[in-house]
Design an enzyme around this catalytic site. Structure first.
Site, mmCIF file in Angstrom:
data_model
loop_
_atom_site.group_PDB
_atom_site.id
_atom_site.type_symbol
_atom_site.label_atom_id
_atom_site.label_comp_id
_atom_site.label_asym_id
_atom_site.label_seq_id
_atom_site.Cartn_x
_atom_site.Cartn_y
_atom_site.Cartn_z
ATOM 1 N N ASP A 131 35.764 -39.193 2.414
ATOM 2 C CA ASP A 131 37.425 -38.516 2.466
ATOM 3 C C ASP A 131 37.940 -39.174 3.414
ATOM 4 O OD1 ASP A 131 39.895 -37.114 2.247
ATOM 5 O OD2 ASP A 131 39.173 -37.272 4.735
ATOM 6 N N ARG A 182 43.666 -45.555 2.124
ATOM 7 C CA ARG A 182 45.438 -45.300 2.440
ATOM 8 C C ARG A 182 46.293 -45.431 3.132
ATOM 9 N NH1 ARG A 182 44.354 -38.966 1.635
ATOM 10 N NH2 ARG A 182 46.694 -39.188 1.212
ATOM 11 N N SER A 206 42.301 -34.361 -0.271
ATOM 12 C CA SER A 206 41.355 -34.610 1.466
ATOM 13 C C SER A 206 41.417 -33.744 2.400
ATOM 14 C CB SER A 206 42.323 -35.779 1.961
ATOM 15 O OG SER A 206 43.021 -36.063 3.803
ATOM 16 N N LYS A 237 38.061 -31.197 2.618
ATOM 17 C CA LYS A 237 37.346 -31.087 3.690
ATOM 18 C C LYS A 237 37.105 -29.257 4.571
ATOM 19 C CE LYS A 237 40.026 -33.472 6.259
ATOM 20 N NZ LYS A 237 41.407 -34.693 6.163
ATOM 21 N N HIS A 256 44.522 -24.107 8.893
ATOM 22 C CA HIS A 256 44.534 -25.724 8.679
ATOM 23 C C HIS A 256 46.492 -26.471 8.542
ATOM 24 C CE1 HIS A 256 43.714 -29.986 7.942
ATOM 25 N NE2 HIS A 256 44.956 -30.174 7.012
HETATM 26 N N1 URA Z 1 45.973 -34.466 6.407
HETATM 27 C C1 URA Z 1 44.872 -34.908 5.943
HETATM 28 O O1 URA Z 1 44.024 -34.328 6.112
HETATM 29 N N2 URA Z 1 44.601 -35.784 4.678
HETATM 30 C C2 URA Z 1 45.730 -35.884 3.887
HETATM 31 O O2 URA Z 1 45.644 -36.507 2.895
HETATM 32 C C3 URA Z 1 47.129 -35.665 4.525
HETATM 33 C C4 URA Z 1 46.797 -34.354 6.071
#
Ligand code: URA
Length: 433
Positions: free
Chosen positions: A161, A168, A183, A187, A82
Site C-alpha cells: 500500500d 497514486r 488501501s 491496512k 478508521h
Molecule cells: N486513505 C488511505 O489509507 N488510502 C486511500 O487510498 C485513501 C485514503
C-alpha cells in the site's frame, strides 16, 4: 505471466483473476514491477473499475504483503476506527480514549496527513515527547495494561500500500473506489481487531465528493470486512465543511482535549459520540443508543480524559499539556482574516480550508515534508453563521508570516457569503451495517 498483459486486460475492461492480482501485488512489494507499469495499471483500474471479487482479492493481497499483527495476547475485545480522511478531523483523539475508558481495548495504528487532510500521528507528535513508534512488545503491553496505544504504521505493515499510495498520489489515481477500499481495508485487516468502525467522509474535504459515492465506498468496505470475518459498520459523515473549529496539529489536540472536557464544539462531539457508540456496540456493550449514553457519560465523569492522559504518559508525552492545554506552544505569528462583506456564511469549502492550513505549514505536500506543529487555522465563524463586514472569520497561525497572504487568499476564495442562511446539512448521513 506478464505485467503488460495484465495492464492490457484491465485497459480493455477485463476482469483480473486472483492469480493476476497476486502477481501484481507481489511485484509491487518486491520491487520487480517498475513504477510506470504499476502506475499504468492503477490508471486502467481508475477508468475501468473492479468487481467486488477483484477488489477483495486486491485487498487481501495488500493485507498479506507484509507482517500480519497478532493481538491475541492482549485478550478482551479489540475495536478500532478508521476515517477516510478529512479536514479538522481529530475524532481518533477523542473516540479512542472514550472507548478504552469503557473497557474495550483499542490498539490503534494511525497514519500521517497527506495533501489537504490531516493525520493522527502528526497531531500526537505535537505533544512534546510523545512516541508514535513503539516496539511490538511495548505496544501490546501498553494495550494490555491501560487499554489504549496509538502508533504510526511500521514499514513492514502492508508495504504494497505504501508503494501504491505514493504512486497514486502523483498520478491522479487516488480517487478510485476499488483502490481506496483496498488501501484502507488492506491496512485495517493486517491489524488484528475484532470490530472495525469506518468513518467514511463525504463532501468537498473528502476523497468521495457525493453522499451516493461515499455510501457505495462504505458498502464495499463493509462487505470486504465481513468477508474477512470482522464485525464492521460504517458511518457516512459530513466533510463538506471542516469538523470543529481547529485545523492544524497542536490546535486540534487542544480542541480534542476540550471535547473530552465536555466543552467541545457540537459537531465534533456528536460525530465522536456516534463513532464511539458504534465501536462499543460492536464490542457487545449494548445498542448504539445505549452506548452513546455510555460515551457521553465517559466525557461527563472525566474518565475518557483521564484515559488520554494515561496514554500520553505511557508513550512518553508531556501529560501536563493535556491537563493544561493552554500551555501548548503557540505559533510565533497570527493573522486575522476578515470578512469582505456582510451576510451568512453559505459555504466554507473543507478541501480549500485544508489547503490553506497546508500553506501555513500544518501539512505536507510530499511524505518527506516537515510539519510546523503549531501552524493552522482557528475558525471564528462556521457555515450558517452571520458575519458583519470586517468581522474576523478565522485566525491564521504560523511561524512563517510570508505564508499568510496565500493562506488568506485560499480561505477567502473558499468562503461564500450571501444574504440567505443556508439549509442545515446532516452531520451524519447514515450507517452502513
Ligand atoms: N486513505 C488511505 O489509507 N488510502 C486511500 O487510498 C485513501 C485514503
Amino acid at each position: 505471466m506478464r505485467m503488460y498483459d495484465i495492464i492490457k486486460k484491465k485497459r480493455d475492461g477485463g476482469e483480473l483473476t486472483t492469480e493476476e492480482i497476486n502477481y501484481f501485488i507481489k511485484g509491487v512489494t518486491d520491487g520487480s514491477i517498475p513504477d510506470y507499469q504499476i502506475s499504468a495499471l492503477c490508471m486502467a483500474i481508475w477508468f475501468r473499475g473492479m468487481t467486488v471479487r477483484e477488489t477483495c482479492d486486491l485487498t487481501f493481497a495488500v493485507r498479506d504483503s507484509g507482517e500480519r499483527l497478532d493481538f491475541s495476547e492482549i485478550g478482551g475485545i479489540r475495536a478500532d476506527k478508521h476515517s477516510t480522511g478529512g479536514v479538522g478531523d481529530k475524532t481518533s483523539l477523542v473516540v479512542a480514549p472514550i472507548v478504552a475508558s469503557l473497557g474495550v481495548k483499542v490498539a490503534k495504528m494511525s497514519g500521517r496527513g497527506l495533501g489537504h487532510t490531516g493525520g493522527t500521528v502528526d497531531k500526537l507528535e505535537a505533544i512534546d515527547g510523545f512516541r508514535t513508534t513503539l516496539s511490538d512488545e511495548e505496544f501490546i503491553r501498553q494495550v494490555k495494561e491501560i487499554g489504549l496505544a496509538i502508533v504510526g504504521q511500521s514499514k513492514q505493515f502492508a508495504p504494497a500500500d505504501k508503494k501504491l499510495y505514493a504512486l497514486r498520489d502523483v498520478t491522479a489515481t487516488v480517487d478510485s473506489m476499488p483502490l481506496i477500499a483496498a488501501s484502507i481495508m488492506g491496512k485495517k485487516l493486517a491489524a488484528d481487531d475484532d470490530c472495525i468502525v469506518l468513518d467514511v467522509k463525504t463532501g468537498s474535504g473528502s476523497f468521495m465528493k457525493s453522499a451516493e459515492k461515499s455510501a457505495e465506498l462504505a458498502r464495499l468496505m463493509v462487505d470486504i470486512g465481513k468477508r474477512a470475518g470482522k464485525k464492521i459498520v460504517a458511518l457516512i459523515t459530513n466533510m463538506d465543511r471542516p469538523l470543529g473549529y481547529a485545523i492544524g496539529n497542536s490546535l486540534e489536540v487542544i480542541e480534542a482535549v476540550e471535547t473530552l472536557n465536555g466543552n467541545g464544539p457540537e459537531d465534533l462531539t456528536e460525530v465522536c459520540v456516534a463513532l464511539a457508540a458504534q465501536m462499543l456496540s460492536l464490542a457487545g456493550r449494548g445498542t448504539p443508543e445505549a452506548c452513546a449514553a455510555l460515551a457521553r457519560n465517559a466525557i461527563r465523569d472525566g474518565s475518557a480524559l483521564r484515559k488520554l492522559i494515561e496514554t500520553v504518559r505511557a508513550q512518553g508525552g508531556d501529560e501536563r499539556l493535556i491537563e493544561h492545554p493552554g500551555t501548548f506552544a503557540k505559533a510565533k505569528f497570527t493573522h486575522a482574516v476578515k470578512s469582505e462583506k456582510e451576510g451568512y456564511i453559505r459555504r466554507a469549502d473543507a478541501e480549500a480550508y485544508g489547503l490553506s492550513s497546508l500553506a501555513l505549514g500544518a501539512g505536507r505536500n510530499t511524505a518527506e515534508d516537515a510539519i510546523d506543529p503549531c501552524a493552522g487555522i482557528l475558525l471564528r465563524k462556521k457555515t450558517g453563521d452571520f458575519v458583519r463586514r470586517g468581522e474576523e472569520i478565522a485566525t491564521l497561525c504560523s511561524d512563517n508570516p510570508a505564508a499568510f497572504g496565500e493562506a488568506e487568499r485560499i480561505l477567502l476564495g473558499a468562503t461564500e457569503i450571501g444574504d440567505e442562511r443556508p439549509e442545515d446539512e446532516p452531520l451524519i448521513y447514515g450507517v452502513v451495517e
